[in-house]
Design a protein around this motif. Sequence first.
Motif, PDB file in Angstrom:
ATOM      1  N   ILE A  32       0.861  -1.195   0.000  1.00 32.97           N
ATOM      2  CA  ILE A  32       0.000   0.000   0.000  1.00 32.97           C
ATOM      3  C   ILE A  32       0.894   1.240   0.000  1.00 32.97           C
ATOM      4  O   ILE A  32       1.805   1.364   0.830  1.00 32.97           O
ATOM      5  CB  ILE A  32      -0.981   0.000   1.198  1.00 32.97           C
ATOM      6  N   ALA A  33       0.614   2.130  -0.953  1.00 39.43           N
ATOM      7  CA  ALA A  33       1.470   3.322  -1.089  1.00 39.43           C
ATOM      8  C   ALA A  33       1.149   4.370  -0.029  1.00 39.43           C
ATOM      9  O   ALA A  33      -0.018   4.609   0.295  1.00 39.43           O
ATOM     10  CB  ALA A  33       1.291   3.915  -2.485  1.00 39.43           C
ATOM     11  N   LEU A  34       2.198   4.985   0.498  1.00 38.53           N
ATOM     12  CA  LEU A  34       2.064   6.102   1.439  1.00 38.53           C
ATOM     13  C   LEU A  34       2.140   7.411   0.642  1.00 38.53           C
ATOM     14  O   LEU A  34       1.360   8.322   0.833  1.00 38.53           O
ATOM     15  CB  LEU A  34       3.185   6.049   2.482  1.00 38.53           C
ATOM     16  N   ILE A  35       3.125   7.485  -0.255  1.00 33.13           N
ATOM     17  CA  ILE A  35       3.169   8.543  -1.277  1.00 33.13           C
ATOM     18  C   ILE A  35       2.772   7.830  -2.570  1.00 33.13           C
ATOM     19  O   ILE A  35       3.395   6.844  -2.961  1.00 33.13           O
ATOM     20  CB  ILE A  35       4.595   9.128  -1.445  1.00 33.13           C
ATOM     21  N   LYS A  36       1.729   8.318  -3.213  1.00 28.66           N
ATOM     22  CA  LYS A  36       1.121   7.575  -4.318  1.00 28.66           C
ATOM     23  C   LYS A  36       1.796   7.828  -5.668  1.00 28.66           C
ATOM     24  O   LYS A  36       2.188   8.972  -5.968  1.00 28.66           O
ATOM     25  CB  LYS A  36      -0.356   7.943  -4.467  1.00 28.66           C
ATOM     26  N   TYR A  37       1.862   6.779  -6.446  1.00 27.67           N
ATOM     27  CA  TYR A  37       2.245   6.862  -7.858  1.00 27.67           C
ATOM     28  C   TYR A  37       0.951   7.033  -8.637  1.00 27.67           C
ATOM     29  O   TYR A  37       0.071   6.179  -8.584  1.00 27.67           O
ATOM     30  CB  TYR A  37       2.993   5.569  -8.210  1.00 27.67           C
ATOM     31  N   PRO A  49       8.063   9.962  -7.834  1.00 28.37           N
ATOM     32  CA  PRO A  49       8.464   8.838  -6.991  1.00 28.37           C
ATOM     33  C   PRO A  49       7.366   8.498  -5.974  1.00 28.37           C
ATOM     34  O   PRO A  49       6.520   9.340  -5.656  1.00 28.37           O
ATOM     35  CB  PRO A  49       9.710   9.357  -6.273  1.00 28.37           C
ATOM     36  N   SER A  50       7.375   7.258  -5.491  1.00 19.40           N
ATOM     37  CA  SER A  50       6.364   6.805  -4.530  1.00 19.40           C
ATOM     38  C   SER A  50       7.055   5.973  -3.454  1.00 19.40           C
ATOM     39  O   SER A  50       8.209   5.565  -3.608  1.00 19.40           O
ATOM     40  CB  SER A  50       5.311   5.958  -5.247  1.00 19.40           C
ATOM     41  N   ILE A  51       6.311   5.736  -2.375  1.00 17.91           N
ATOM     42  CA  ILE A  51       6.887   4.964  -1.277  1.00 17.91           C
ATOM     43  C   ILE A  51       5.763   4.126  -0.662  1.00 17.91           C
ATOM     44  O   ILE A  51       4.624   4.588  -0.571  1.00 17.91           O
ATOM     45  CB  ILE A  51       7.574   5.921  -0.270  1.00 17.91           C
ATOM     46  N   SER A 129      -4.980  -6.601  -6.848  1.00 15.84           N
ATOM     47  CA  SER A 129      -4.084  -7.744  -6.722  1.00 15.84           C
ATOM     48  C   SER A 129      -2.953  -7.686  -7.736  1.00 15.84           C
ATOM     49  O   SER A 129      -2.119  -8.578  -7.764  1.00 15.84           O
ATOM     50  CB  SER A 129      -4.869  -9.041  -6.883  1.00 15.84           C
ATOM     51  N   SER A 130      -2.898  -6.612  -8.555  1.00 14.16           N
ATOM     52  CA  SER A 130      -1.879  -6.627  -9.602  1.00 14.16           C
ATOM     53  C   SER A 130      -0.465  -6.561  -9.007  1.00 14.16           C
ATOM     54  O   SER A 130       0.462  -7.150  -9.559  1.00 14.16           O
ATOM     55  CB  SER A 130      -2.103  -5.506 -10.607  1.00 14.16           C
ATOM     56  N   ALA A 131      -0.302  -5.891  -7.863  1.00 14.06           N
ATOM     57  CA  ALA A 131       1.046  -5.787  -7.286  1.00 14.06           C
ATOM     58  C   ALA A 131       1.551  -7.167  -6.845  1.00 14.06           C
ATOM     59  O   ALA A 131       2.680  -7.555  -7.160  1.00 14.06           O
ATOM     60  CB  ALA A 131       1.047  -4.828  -6.103  1.00 14.06           C
ATOM     61  N   GLY A 169       4.936  -5.203 -15.700  1.00 13.58           N
ATOM     62  CA  GLY A 169       3.597  -5.799 -15.634  1.00 13.58           C
ATOM     63  C   GLY A 169       2.612  -4.846 -14.963  1.00 13.58           C
ATOM     64  O   GLY A 169       1.497  -4.648 -15.433  1.00 13.58           O
ATOM     65  N   SER A 170       3.021  -4.264 -13.853  1.00  9.63           N
ATOM     66  CA  SER A 170       2.178  -3.303 -13.127  1.00  9.63           C
ATOM     67  C   SER A 170       3.124  -2.428 -12.296  1.00  9.63           C
ATOM     68  O   SER A 170       3.910  -2.961 -11.497  1.00  9.63           O
ATOM     69  CB  SER A 170       1.225  -4.068 -12.215  1.00  9.63           C
ATOM     70  N   GLY A 171       3.056  -1.128 -12.492  1.00 11.03           N
ATOM     71  CA  GLY A 171       4.031  -0.231 -11.852  1.00 11.03           C
ATOM     72  C   GLY A 171       4.224  -0.504 -10.371  1.00 11.03           C
ATOM     73  O   GLY A 171       5.342  -0.744  -9.898  1.00 11.03           O
ATOM     74  N   SER A 172       3.121  -0.511  -9.614  1.00 12.42           N
ATOM     75  CA  SER A 172       3.238  -0.648  -8.162  1.00 12.42           C
ATOM     76  C   SER A 172       3.831  -2.000  -7.752  1.00 12.42           C
ATOM     77  O   SER A 172       4.341  -2.140  -6.638  1.00 12.42           O
ATOM     78  CB  SER A 172       1.870  -0.449  -7.499  1.00 12.42           C
ATOM     79  N   ALA A 173       3.776  -2.995  -8.643  1.00 13.49           N
ATOM     80  CA  ALA A 173       4.290  -4.339  -8.316  1.00 13.49           C
ATOM     81  C   ALA A 173       5.794  -4.317  -8.038  1.00 13.49           C
ATOM     82  O   ALA A 173       6.308  -5.149  -7.283  1.00 13.49           O
ATOM     83  CB  ALA A 173       3.994  -5.312  -9.454  1.00 13.49           C
ATOM     84  N   CYS A 174       6.513  -3.343  -8.607  1.00 14.21           N
ATOM     85  CA  CYS A 174       7.975  -3.356  -8.445  1.00 14.21           C
ATOM     86  C   CYS A 174       8.371  -3.136  -6.984  1.00 14.21           C
ATOM     87  O   CYS A 174       9.436  -3.546  -6.552  1.00 14.21           O
ATOM     88  CB  CYS A 174       8.644  -2.344  -9.362  1.00 14.21           C
ATOM     89  N   ARG A 175       7.472  -2.502  -6.185  1.00 11.54           N
ATOM     90  CA  ARG A 175       7.818  -2.245  -4.784  1.00 11.54           C
ATOM     91  C   ARG A 175       7.597  -3.468  -3.900  1.00 11.54           C
ATOM     92  O   ARG A 175       8.136  -3.564  -2.792  1.00 11.54           O
ATOM     93  CB  ARG A 175       6.992  -1.051  -4.253  1.00 11.54           C
ATOM     94  N   SER A 176       6.763  -4.427  -4.379  1.00  9.94           N
ATOM     95  CA  SER A 176       6.438  -5.613  -3.559  1.00  9.94           C
ATOM     96  C   SER A 176       7.605  -6.580  -3.390  1.00  9.94           C
ATOM     97  O   SER A 176       7.543  -7.489  -2.584  1.00  9.94           O
ATOM     98  CB  SER A 176       5.267  -6.379  -4.185  1.00  9.94           C
ATOM     99  N   GLY A 230      -7.037   5.618 -15.285  1.00 13.44           N
ATOM    100  CA  GLY A 230      -6.801   6.731 -14.352  1.00 13.44           C
ATOM    101  C   GLY A 230      -5.448   7.387 -14.579  1.00 13.44           C
ATOM    102  O   GLY A 230      -5.336   8.619 -14.622  1.00 13.44           O
ATOM    103  N   HIS A 231      -4.408   6.563 -14.747  1.00 16.32           N
ATOM    104  CA  HIS A 231      -3.066   7.114 -15.038  1.00 16.32           C
ATOM    105  C   HIS A 231      -3.132   7.942 -16.316  1.00 16.32           C
ATOM    106  O   HIS A 231      -2.560   9.025 -16.396  1.00 16.32           O
ATOM    107  CB  HIS A 231      -2.056   5.975 -15.253  1.00 16.32           C
ATOM    108  N   GLY A 232      -3.840   7.407 -17.320  1.00 15.38           N
ATOM    109  CA  GLY A 232      -3.947   8.082 -18.622  1.00 15.38           C
ATOM    110  C   GLY A 232      -4.580   9.460 -18.480  1.00 15.38           C
ATOM    111  O   GLY A 232      -4.127  10.426 -19.103  1.00 15.38           O
ATOM    112  N   THR A 276      -5.639  13.317  -1.884  1.00 12.63           N
ATOM    113  CA  THR A 276      -5.153  13.947  -3.120  1.00 12.63           C
ATOM    114  C   THR A 276      -5.348  13.006  -4.313  1.00 12.63           C
ATOM    115  O   THR A 276      -5.774  13.423  -5.390  1.00 12.63           O
ATOM    116  CB  THR A 276      -3.656  14.322  -2.972  1.00 12.63           C
ATOM    117  N   LEU A 277      -5.036  11.727  -4.101  1.00 12.34           N
ATOM    118  CA  LEU A 277      -5.227  10.737  -5.177  1.00 12.34           C
ATOM    119  C   LEU A 277      -6.667  10.784  -5.686  1.00 12.34           C
ATOM    120  O   LEU A 277      -6.917  10.843  -6.899  1.00 12.34           O
ATOM    121  CB  LEU A 277      -4.884   9.335  -4.631  1.00 12.34           C
ATOM    122  N   HIS A 278      -7.609  10.807  -4.746  1.00 11.45           N
ATOM    123  CA  HIS A 278      -9.020  10.806  -5.157  1.00 11.45           C
ATOM    124  C   HIS A 278      -9.444  12.170  -5.710  1.00 11.45           C
ATOM    125  O   HIS A 278     -10.281  12.237  -6.613  1.00 11.45           O
ATOM    126  CB  HIS A 278      -9.903  10.305  -4.012  1.00 11.45           C
TER     127      HIS A 278
END
Length: 364
Positions: A32-37, A49-51, A129-131, A169-176, A230-232, A276-278
């Motif tokens: 779960i992101a604290l600073i969102k991508y 960057p995200s964390i 579940s993509s991450a 495959g999915s951006g956020s997955a790289c942090r997992s 959403g990214h788009g 902010t994300l929303h």
Amino acid sequence: MIDNSYYNNSKLLLETSEVEAGNVAWRSPSNIALIKYWGKHGHQLPRNPSISLTLQNAFTETLIEYAPKDQPSKEMEIEFLFHGEEKPLFAQKIKKYFTSILPIFPFLSQLKFRIQSANSFPHSSGIASSASAMSALALGLCSIEEILFGQTLDDIDFDRKTSYLARLGSGSACRSIYPGIASWGESAFIEDSSDYYATPITNIHELYSTFQDDIFIVSAKEKEVSSRAGHGLMEDNPYSKTRYAEAKKQMSKMLSVLKTGDLESFGTMVENEALTLHALMMSSNPSYLLLKPNTLEMIERIRQYRKETDHPLYFTLDAGPNLHLLYPQNIIHEVRVFTEEQLEPLCEDNLWINDFVGEGPIQL
Ligand code: PMV
């Protein structure tokens, strides 16, 4: 096409007559992101960057069985089962992913695959579940490369390569790929940070090593607007430039509170990031809204409870209506009384998941 030559292995082909069938399996968690991508460009590169916190209980287990193809062909041969059932749509996505990473793993076109995957969290529980799924898959592929070509990477480079592949495959997955806390995206404040892979953050206060993250399922329905869409929409969002600049600045503040254990500043920042994300979704064109009335009711109740008790508990949100409640482990008993009385009844089918900061992926 892949965007750089980090791992261009175009010569890595097999002598298929010598290849034995085999299998690998990995369990990999969600995060779960604290600073969102939010916002990307090129081939899965982040605009800021995200964390994130790596979770423990929300994970995917993926078994990949492979064997040489019976007949050489350019077509990817992949059978995919999710919880034992064929999922042609997922299979198609995986085929597309495998095809996209052929410049890194050309041998994928020489093999046939049977992939079986399952999530620990209830099916359709509304947790992205993509991450977990894409990181488990990327770990499996890097293990197969090691089996077929011998170990060429040390542990650090193995993690980095899987993180790189998971991102595709999915951006956020790289942090997992990393336990505890990880960042992704180039940041002046993080050594070795990169837009291409995640970096583990190790300099953190011990409070966070046992941090709790209860996940309250407000709706288990598939969301109306995908993260990809959403990214788009961020490309034409009038606030996007300000957002990217702000997120870059927030990284330094977040690293500092993670180090000192200043929970109040941590919570203020995390809640702000979630809203902010929303807000970015609401200000996109077309505008959309993923929060539900019960998400807002939960936020009100959390803030009220915090005011009354002074307990440091804070919410964050992913790209959906479900709510993550973050708090230190030492108040778990008090918080449990509050959540069971006040948040559980607002969940779909009273569903919530107890999770916490996790130890990262494991090979099964
Ligand atoms: O990894 P993607 O493309 O599904 O995007 C995920 C974006 C958020 O989950 C909303 C934020 C993040 O940093 O994980």
